[in-house]
Design an enzyme around this catalytic site. Structure first.
Site, PDB file in Angstrom:
ATOM      1  N   TYR A  51       0.848  -1.049   0.216  1.00 56.55           N
ATOM      2  CA  TYR A  51       0.053  -0.056   0.136  1.00 56.55           C
ATOM      3  C   TYR A  51       0.881   1.285  -0.131  1.00 56.55           C
ATOM      4  CZ  TYR A  51      -3.569  -3.239   1.635  1.00 56.55           C
ATOM      5  OH  TYR A  51      -4.404  -4.466   1.824  1.00 56.55           O
ATOM      6  N   GLY A 198     -13.940  -6.526   2.052  1.00 55.87           N
ATOM      7  CA  GLY A 198     -15.110  -6.256   1.121  1.00 55.87           C
ATOM      8  C   GLY A 198     -16.451  -6.565   1.251  1.00 55.87           C
ATOM      9  N   ALA A 201     -19.271  -4.511   0.047  1.00 57.59           N
ATOM     10  CA  ALA A 201     -19.099  -4.623  -1.449  1.00 57.59           C
ATOM     11  C   ALA A 201     -18.829  -3.328  -2.006  1.00 57.59           C
ATOM     12  CB  ALA A 201     -20.342  -5.171  -2.037  1.00 57.59           C
ATOM     13  N   GLY A 203     -19.362  -0.403  -1.027  1.00 54.31           N
ATOM     14  CA  GLY A 203     -20.428   0.450  -0.672  1.00 54.31           C
ATOM     15  C   GLY A 203     -21.992   0.053  -1.412  1.00 54.31           C
ATOM     16  N   LEU A 204     -21.592  -0.796  -2.274  1.00 52.92           N
ATOM     17  CA  LEU A 204     -22.922  -1.473  -3.099  1.00 52.92           C
ATOM     18  C   LEU A 204     -24.169  -1.689  -2.097  1.00 52.92           C
ATOM     19  CD1 LEU A 204     -21.394  -2.863  -6.207  1.00 52.92           C
ATOM     20  CD2 LEU A 204     -22.469  -0.700  -5.988  1.00 52.92           C
ATOM     21  N   LEU A 205     -23.850  -2.119  -0.922  1.00 53.84           N
ATOM     22  CA  LEU A 205     -24.768  -2.836  -0.024  1.00 53.84           C
ATOM     23  C   LEU A 205     -25.317  -1.548   0.949  1.00 53.84           C
ATOM     24  CD1 LEU A 205     -23.024  -6.185   1.017  1.00 53.84           C
ATOM     25  CD2 LEU A 205     -25.088  -5.668  -0.518  1.00 53.84           C
ATOM     26  N   THR A 206     -24.427  -0.353   0.927  1.00 55.26           N
ATOM     27  CA  THR A 206     -24.890   0.607   1.645  1.00 55.26           C
ATOM     28  C   THR A 206     -25.409   1.989   0.991  1.00 55.26           C
ATOM     29  OG1 THR A 206     -22.619   1.683   1.636  1.00 55.26           O
ATOM     30  CG2 THR A 206     -23.050   0.032   3.171  1.00 55.26           C
ATOM     31  N   LYS A 208     -24.741   2.947  -2.370  1.00 53.03           N
ATOM     32  CA  LYS A 208     -23.996   3.598  -3.489  1.00 53.03           C
ATOM     33  C   LYS A 208     -24.941   3.231  -4.738  1.00 53.03           C
ATOM     34  CE  LYS A 208     -19.205   4.350  -2.507  1.00 53.03           C
ATOM     35  NZ  LYS A 208     -17.860   4.119  -3.071  1.00 53.03           N
TER      36      LYS A 208
END
Length: 298
Positions: A51, A198, A201, A203-206, A208
């Site tokens: 990172y 993940g 996902a 942010g797709l589950l929150t 987005k």
């Protein structure tokens, strides 16, 4: 905050871990959010030498050097930056792991790493050589325990059967239920803990906007996101519902969350204090979309 023993180790890790990849490169911003995370009970901090080309480890080490006894420090090895900085190559060789561990220790400003993880792995690697490197570091007291970060069932099985790994970090969420088929029960039987990444996902589950994710189309992603919102209701945020789903798997010790803001931090850290999902809620979420499975590396 709730804490879980990590596999066969003596480490007790917070159920919500701090994924440091999203920490950024500003020291003081990072300091503020990490110190708040510790106040909220998070003790598990996960980074990697990859990172920001080591800068992430350096910033984390600076922030945590006076708090070392309060935290469980995890980092990863195996991806070697090219000399020209254009990318990285996979290198799980013993000599490289031992050499790079010294560099991580220096950047992290510590004498030991609590959990040193192989950052990937393929079935074609010389696995015994890689294991030997970790065992040498353990004998030298430079690491306390080791694990792997991998989603490949064939690689996970080999390390579980041939080494003393205490954990496996893997992607796992309501949009990536592949570990449920081949990994979670197996690792539970081996007393090897799962650390998830993940789990919201991207942010797709929150909340987005939905987009394609793995083998799911936009409509399917939207369907499960709505199911998460419905199940959460007024009891939990969408993130907390998504995190509870993975944390309520017996094999899972901690869900590592990429955190950028204090608001995200407080939401995630508050998960263990919100109501557990009921069996009916879990079944409702599972039935919202078809389960996906590993097609490769079986």
């Amino acid at each position: 905050m709730e804490y879980t023993q990590l596999g066969k180790s003596e480490l007790k890790v917070s159920q919500i871990g701090f994924g440091c990849m999203s920490l950024g490169t500003d020291l003081e911003t990072g300091r503020g959010i990490i110190e708040r995370a510790i106040e909220l009970g998070i003790n598990y901090f996960d980074t990697a030498d990859l990172y920001d080309k080591g800068l992430n480890e350096e910033i984390l080490g600076t922030i945590l050097k006076d708090k070392r006894d309060k935290i469980v420090l995890a980092t990863k090895v195996g991806n070697q930056w090219r000399a020209d900085g254009s990318g990285w190559d996979w290198n799980p060789r013993k000599e490289y792991i031992i050499k790079t561990s010294e560099e991580s220790l220096r950047r992290l400003k510590t004498d030991y790493i609590d959990l040193y993880q192989l950052h990937g792995g393929t079935i074609d690697d010389n696995i015994d050589e890689t294991i030997e490197a970790f065992e040498i570091l353990k004998q030298q007291g430079k690491i306390r325990y080791y694990g792997i970060s991998s989603i490949r069932p064939n690689v996970i099985r080999e390390y579980a059967q041939r080494s003393q790994i205490v954990s496996v970090m893997m992607q796992y969420s309501l949009l990536d239920r592949r570990p449920e088929e081949s990994c979670l029960d197996f690792l539970l039987q081996k007393n090897i803990s799962v650390v998830t990444r993940g789990s919201i996902a991207q942010g797709l589950l929150t909340g987005k906007p939905p987009k394609m994710y793995l083998n799911y189309d936009e409509e399917e992603v939207d369907t499960i996101a709505k199911a998460v919102r419905f199940v959460g209701g007024e009891k939990r945020s969408q993130a907390q519902t998504a995190l509870h789903y993975v944390l309520q798997q017996q094999a899972v010790a901690s869900a590592v969350v990429g955190i950028r803001t204090i608001v995200q931090l407080q939401d995630a850290a508050g998960t263990p204090s919100t109501p557990l999902l009921t069996k009916a809620e879990i079944n409702f979420l599972r039935e919202a979309i078809k389960q996906n499975y590993y097609e490769q590396h079986r």
